[in-house]
Design an enzyme around this catalytic site. Structure first.
Site, short mmCIF file in Angstrom:
data_model
loop_
_atom_site.label_atom_id
_atom_site.label_comp_id
_atom_site.label_asym_id
_atom_site.label_seq_id
_atom_site.Cartn_x
_atom_site.Cartn_y
_atom_site.Cartn_z
N LEU A 107 8.22 92.96 7.78
CA LEU A 107 9.09 92.19 8.67
C LEU A 107 10.02 91.52 7.60
O LEU A 107 11.00 90.96 8.28
CB LEU A 107 8.12 91.22 9.12
CG LEU A 107 7.07 91.85 10.20
CD1 LEU A 107 6.00 90.64 10.56
CD2 LEU A 107 7.74 92.34 11.24
N SER A 135 11.30 87.61 -3.08
CA SER A 135 11.50 87.77 -4.39
C SER A 135 10.03 88.06 -4.92
O SER A 135 9.75 88.89 -5.85
CB SER A 135 11.86 86.67 -4.98
OG SER A 135 11.12 85.29 -4.94
N ILE A 136 9.18 87.45 -4.46
CA ILE A 136 7.86 87.74 -4.87
C ILE A 136 7.03 88.78 -3.99
O ILE A 136 6.07 89.44 -4.63
CB ILE A 136 6.72 86.31 -4.88
CG1 ILE A 136 7.57 85.38 -5.52
CG2 ILE A 136 5.64 86.46 -5.14
CD1 ILE A 136 7.76 85.58 -7.07
N ALA A 137 7.15 88.76 -2.69
CA ALA A 137 6.22 89.60 -1.83
C ALA A 137 6.92 90.03 -0.53
O ALA A 137 7.95 89.51 -0.27
CB ALA A 137 4.82 88.82 -1.42
N SER A 197 11.26 90.67 3.39
CA SER A 197 10.76 90.85 1.83
C SER A 197 11.60 89.86 1.07
O SER A 197 12.81 89.81 1.20
CB SER A 197 11.42 92.48 1.49
OG SER A 197 12.71 92.60 1.79
N LYS A 207 1.08 88.95 3.78
CA LYS A 207 2.16 88.62 2.76
C LYS A 207 1.53 89.30 1.40
O LYS A 207 0.45 89.04 0.95
CB LYS A 207 2.25 87.06 2.55
CG LYS A 207 3.16 86.94 1.27
CD LYS A 207 3.45 85.24 1.31
CE LYS A 207 4.33 84.99 0.17
NZ LYS A 207 4.70 83.60 -0.24
N ASP A 256 11.33 75.32 -1.26
CA ASP A 256 11.92 76.57 -0.98
C ASP A 256 12.32 76.63 0.19
O ASP A 256 12.10 77.70 1.03
CB ASP A 256 10.88 77.63 -1.46
CG ASP A 256 11.43 79.06 -1.89
OD1 ASP A 256 12.68 79.10 -2.07
OD2 ASP A 256 10.80 79.97 -2.02
#
Length: 412
Positions: A116, A120-122, A118, A138, A270
């Site tokens: 759904l 930087s981490i997941a 994407s 996630k 964030d």
């Protein structure tokens, strides 16, 4: 120690090689676009190449790119358009890697291997519990922990080297970078993020216009968070809403920022467009991995700073920055600094002025560099987070006055 240095050196060489490859690739593309389609197409092509390079450089670079992508005051429109990719459409893992990420999880069925969103981490996938309850999964990218830690360590090394340069001497670069990188690294800890989500939901429970998805902690693991699925989240939704609705939801975001930062001392760092969504009647806030908690004294100082800012009391704003100073150069002109801050506040803030958070923040940071006064990371970081949020809110409404963020009141 030696092996660690070798890994850092190898990573630096890799970064330089990737940057050089993208530069060599971008030049003919940009030149061709300029000749065939004109300067505007060339600029779009250049920024598309920059975003591609950021993705190839890795997650730490994507994170800083996400922050840069909120700066409508610094980046041209064609750059902002390309940087949107970094918010929730970062290049996903290969199909083979995705299969490993989405291996069978007890009691959870993956609905669609295509993510759904994407980051930087997941990556986030739609799933379903055994009773049919829809969930959002996630899932960490493969090998992300090692890659992120290596990049953040490299950034720390570069910060310590740059701190010796005459142009930044006296600036607490290492302390600030340590603070930022530690907060970014916290995103790798999904157990910590689950706690952050629980705390964030509690802080914002009294704001009916704001929604934070619940986490199924008993279903989650160290590499997968299982979250409440909220349908209809679309970055294009603000375009379909009337201006008055966007303004109301922008005010709701401001109320949430006040509740988090000035009441609870909890900073969501964030809040870029990939983590703040508007629906027809609500604001949805996602992803609480990148959060910090403020000491009580810092929370009170920042609260007073914005209260004085809204009242146009610039001298006191300057004095507050002095109180939070982490260090200064020899024979610093403190009186001159306070007077300069007062002059800036008089022009940009207070009753009767149209307040621009980004322009004001840049000017205040510039004055600190000019006078050799640097606030502690605890004080600077919330201001940086507000700059990111200001860029996000400006993307869907221009009717929110950010200097009033410290004036809003509500129960914790």
């Amino acid at each position: 120690m030696q092996s660690s240095r070798l890994r850092i050196a190898a990573r630096l060489a890799e970064i330089l090689a990737v940057a050089a490859w993208h530069l060599a690739r971008a030049l003919p593309v940009v030149l061709f676009a300029r000749v065939v389609s004109g300067p505007a197409a060339a600029r779009r092509g250049l920024w598309r190449c920059v975003v591609g390079a950021i993705q190839d450089l890795g997650p730490a670079f994507v994170k800083f790119g996400q922050i840069a992508g909120t700066r409508v005051d610094l980046l041209p429109p064609e750059a902002l358009c390309e940087f949107r990719v970094l918010h929730d459409a970062v290049r996903p893992p290969s199909k083979r890697a995705a299969r490993g990420m989405l291996q069978s999880r007890q009691g959870i069925r993956v609905i669609d291997p295509v993510p759904l969103g994407s980051g930087s981490i997941a990556c986030v996938h739609r799933g379903e519990l055994e009773d049919g309850t829809p969930v959002a999964l996630k899932v960490k990218r493969p090998g992300i922990d090692r890659r992120m830690w290596l990049d953040l360590r490299l950034i720390r090394v570069l910060a310590r080297v740059s701190a010796r340069l005459p142009s930044v001497r006296g600036m607490p670069m290492a302390d600030l970078v340590d603070y930022v990188t530690e907060a970014i690294a916290g995103q790798l800890d999904f157990a910590r993020e689950a706690e952050n989500i629980h705390e964030l939901r509690a802080h914002l429970a009294g704001l009916p216009e704001v929604r934070v998805p619940e986490v199924h902690r008993e279903r989650s693991s160290e590499d997968c968070l299982v979250l409440e699925y909220l349908p209809g989240l679309d970055a294009r939704t603000p375009d379909s809403l009337p201006p008055e609705t966007r303004a109301e939801l922008g005010a709701a975001v401001l109320a949430a920022a006040h509740r988090m930062m000035f009441v609870a001392g909890f900073v969501h760092c964030d809040l870029h467009p990939g983590n703040v969504y508007l629906t027809t009647g609500r604001v949805v806030i996602l992803d609480a991995g990148y959060c910090v908690r403020l000491p009580d004294r810092v929370r009170d100082l920042i609260g007073e700073f914005f209260a004085r800012l809204a009242a146009g009391e610039g001298r006191r704003c300057g004095e507050i920055i002095l109180e939070s100073a982490a260090g200064c150069l020899t024979d610093v002109d403190e009186k001159g600094f306070v007077e300069s801050v007062a002059e800036s506040v008089g022009r940009r803030a207070g009753p009767g002025n149209t307040f621009d958070m980004a322009a004001f923040g840049e000017e205040i940071f510039g004055l600190q560099r000019q006078f050799g006064l640097y606030a502690t990371a605890d004080f600077v970081f919330p201001l940086m987070a507000l700059l990111v949020l200001a860029g996000t809110v400006r993307g869907f409404t221009g009717d929110v006055d950010f200097q009033s963020v410290g004036l809003r009141r509500g129960s914790p």
